[in-house]
Design an enzyme around this catalytic site. Structure first.
Site, short mmCIF file in Angstrom:
data_model
loop_
_atom_site.label_atom_id
_atom_site.label_comp_id
_atom_site.label_asym_id
_atom_site.label_seq_id
_atom_site.Cartn_x
_atom_site.Cartn_y
_atom_site.Cartn_z
N ASP A 103 -16.24 14.03 -13.67
CA ASP A 103 -16.53 15.01 -12.61
C ASP A 103 -16.91 16.31 -13.33
OD1 ASP A 103 -16.50 16.95 -10.67
OD2 ASP A 103 -14.58 16.34 -9.80
N VAL A 104 -18.15 16.75 -13.15
CA VAL A 104 -18.60 17.92 -13.90
C VAL A 104 -17.89 19.22 -13.51
CG1 VAL A 104 -20.90 17.02 -14.47
CG2 VAL A 104 -20.58 18.35 -12.37
N TYR A 139 -26.84 25.23 -0.70
CA TYR A 139 -27.67 24.49 -1.65
C TYR A 139 -28.75 25.38 -2.24
CZ TYR A 139 -30.63 20.68 -3.44
OH TYR A 139 -31.39 19.85 -4.24
N LYS A 186 -29.33 26.63 -6.18
CA LYS A 186 -30.50 26.32 -7.00
C LYS A 186 -31.18 27.58 -7.52
CE LYS A 186 -30.11 21.85 -6.78
NZ LYS A 186 -29.77 21.06 -7.97
N THR A 199 -34.93 9.41 -3.86
CA THR A 199 -33.68 9.07 -4.56
C THR A 199 -32.63 8.77 -3.49
OG1 THR A 199 -32.76 11.29 -4.48
CG2 THR A 199 -34.22 10.80 -6.35
P1 NAD Z 1 -28.61 11.37 -6.51
O1 NAD Z 1 -27.58 11.52 -5.45
O2 NAD Z 1 -29.34 10.10 -6.65
O3 NAD Z 1 -28.00 11.76 -7.93
C1 NAD Z 1 -27.02 12.75 -8.09
C2 NAD Z 1 -26.03 12.26 -9.13
O4 NAD Z 1 -25.05 13.26 -9.34
C3 NAD Z 1 -25.28 10.99 -8.69
O5 NAD Z 1 -25.23 10.09 -9.78
C4 NAD Z 1 -23.89 11.50 -8.36
O6 NAD Z 1 -22.87 10.54 -8.54
C5 NAD Z 1 -23.78 12.63 -9.38
N1 NAD Z 1 -22.75 13.61 -9.06
C6 NAD Z 1 -22.53 14.23 -7.87
N2 NAD Z 1 -21.47 15.03 -7.98
C7 NAD Z 1 -21.01 14.93 -9.26
C8 NAD Z 1 -19.94 15.51 -9.98
N3 NAD Z 1 -19.08 16.38 -9.41
N4 NAD Z 1 -19.77 15.19 -11.29
C9 NAD Z 1 -20.61 14.31 -11.88
N5 NAD Z 1 -21.63 13.70 -11.24
C10 NAD Z 1 -21.84 14.02 -9.94
O7 NAD Z 1 -29.63 12.57 -6.21
P2 NAD Z 1 -30.94 13.07 -6.95
O8 NAD Z 1 -31.92 13.31 -5.88
O9 NAD Z 1 -31.29 12.25 -8.13
O10 NAD Z 1 -30.42 14.49 -7.43
C11 NAD Z 1 -30.40 14.90 -8.79
C12 NAD Z 1 -30.60 16.41 -8.85
O11 NAD Z 1 -31.91 16.69 -8.36
C13 NAD Z 1 -29.64 17.18 -7.95
O12 NAD Z 1 -29.23 18.33 -8.60
C14 NAD Z 1 -30.50 17.53 -6.74
O13 NAD Z 1 -30.06 18.71 -6.13
C15 NAD Z 1 -31.84 17.71 -7.40
N6 NAD Z 1 -32.98 17.60 -6.49
C16 NAD Z 1 -33.21 16.47 -5.77
C17 NAD Z 1 -34.30 16.43 -4.92
C18 NAD Z 1 -34.62 15.22 -4.08
O14 NAD Z 1 -35.49 15.31 -3.18
N7 NAD Z 1 -34.02 14.07 -4.33
C19 NAD Z 1 -35.17 17.53 -4.82
C20 NAD Z 1 -34.91 18.65 -5.59
C21 NAD Z 1 -33.81 18.68 -6.42
#
Ligand code: NAD
Length: 279
Positions: free
Chosen positions: A77-78, A169, A173, A204
């Site tokens: 957990d980060v 959120y 960011k 995703t």
């Molecule tokens: P995702 O949910 O597939 O991946 C997120 C990962 O973070 C998962 O593996 C989850 O288990 C892990 N995670 C969550 N809380 C955690 C914690 N406390 N400790 C350790 N791991 C933790 O989502 P994604 O879309 O791949 O998101 C990745 C990043 O990209 C995020 O920061 C998200 O905000 C950002 N993002 C996503 C999108 C989108 O449209 N999918 C757009 C812009 C930014």
């Protein structure tokens, strides 16, 4: 003259862009993080994934093709600094150092500034922002010990523009971009570059969960909403996670050797467009 070895060549010459490099990817077992893990490992890096979800971590072996880079994973957990320190210690002890840090762990919650509770605010800011700080804080000494390295924070277009009802959120960011700049400025003298990648909508599990929540809950409804979101991007679709990983990989590698402190949109033109259309 023979063909030049491509840094992307997985088989041919055995020359890989990230050969000999060690990376930590938080959130590296799903979505953008998983695509980044796959890309770095395919190009020769040893990758240690730190993610909170045990079942994602257990699946990782099936999701990352064999070699050339080794991939290890830990449930972390980060937001828990002791756990972050443990995975960093594991990485450095087992692989001899650390060169690349990618923070892709993140969560999305919904609410306006007026109706976001302080619990929700803390949850989002703690995972998305403090989690990155803890990761960076505990990894920077090891990058310095190597004489340099690269940090890539996965941010969002929502650092610059904001959809409705994502107050915590979008704030997290925007702060993340500032954190990337701050690391870039403070660590430049140590040979460390830091940048943010700002994706638009990316297909995703996080995006699909949002589409499920805001559609009628059927698979068709979810797909239709993702397509609708895609059409708001000038390129007419949402991104694939591997397209974002390409940007992360570029910024993590030596080809980006003079790039630091930037926030790179990977957004299909979303930030370029004004929503005013001539009749
Ligand atoms: P995702 O949910 O597939 O991946 C997120 C990962 O973070 C998962 O593996 C989850 O288990 C892990 N995670 C969550 N809380 C955690 C914690 N406390 N400790 C350790 N791991 C933790 O989502 P994604 O879309 O791949 O998101 C990745 C990043 O990209 C995020 O920061 C998200 O905000 C950002 N993002 C996503 C999108 C989108 O449209 N999918 C757009 C812009 C930014």
């Amino acid at each position: 003259m023979g063909a030049l070895a491509s840094p992307y060549d997985r088989k041919g010459t055995g020359v890989h862009e990230f050969a000999g490099k060690v990376a930590i990817v938080t959130g590296g077992a799903s979505g953008i993080g998983l695509a980044t893990t796959r890309l770095l490992a395919a190009r020769g890096a040893t990758v240690v994934v730190a993610g909170i979800d045990k079942s994602e971590i257990e699946q990782l072996g099936h999701l990352v093709p064999e070699g050339p880079g080794e991939v290890a994973a830990r449930v972390v957990d980060v937001t828990d600094e002791a756990a972050v320190r443990d995975v960093v210690d594991f990485t450095v002890t087992r692989y001899g150092g650390l060169d690349i840090v990618v923070t892709a762990a993140g969560i999305q919650r919904y609410g306006t500034a007026a109706d976001t509770t302080s619990e929700e605010w803390d949850e989002v800011l703690t995972v998305n922002l403090k989690g990155c700080h803890l990761t960076v804080r505990n990894t920077l000494p090891h990058l310095r010990a190597r004489g340099g390295g690269a940090v890539v924070l996965v941010s969002s277009v929502q650092a610059f523009v904001t959809q409705s009802a994502v107050a915590a959120y979008t704030a997290s960011k925007a702060a993340l971009n500032a954190l990337a700049r701050s690391i870039a400025v403070d660590e430049a003298g140590n040979g460390i570059r830091a940048n943010a990648v700002c994706p638009g909508s990316v297909d995703t599990p996080m995006l699909r969960a949002a589409a499920r929540r805001f559609s009628d809950g059927t698979e068709a409804g979810e797909r239709e909403l993702i397509e609708r979101w895609g059409r708001t991007h000038p390129l007419g679709r949402v991104a694939r996670a591997d397209e974002v990983a390409e940007a992360v990989g570029f910024l993590a590698g030596d080809r980006a050797g003079f790039i630091t402190g930037v926030a790179l949109p990977v957004d299909g033109g979303l930030l370029a467009v004004a929503p005013v259309v001539l009749p």
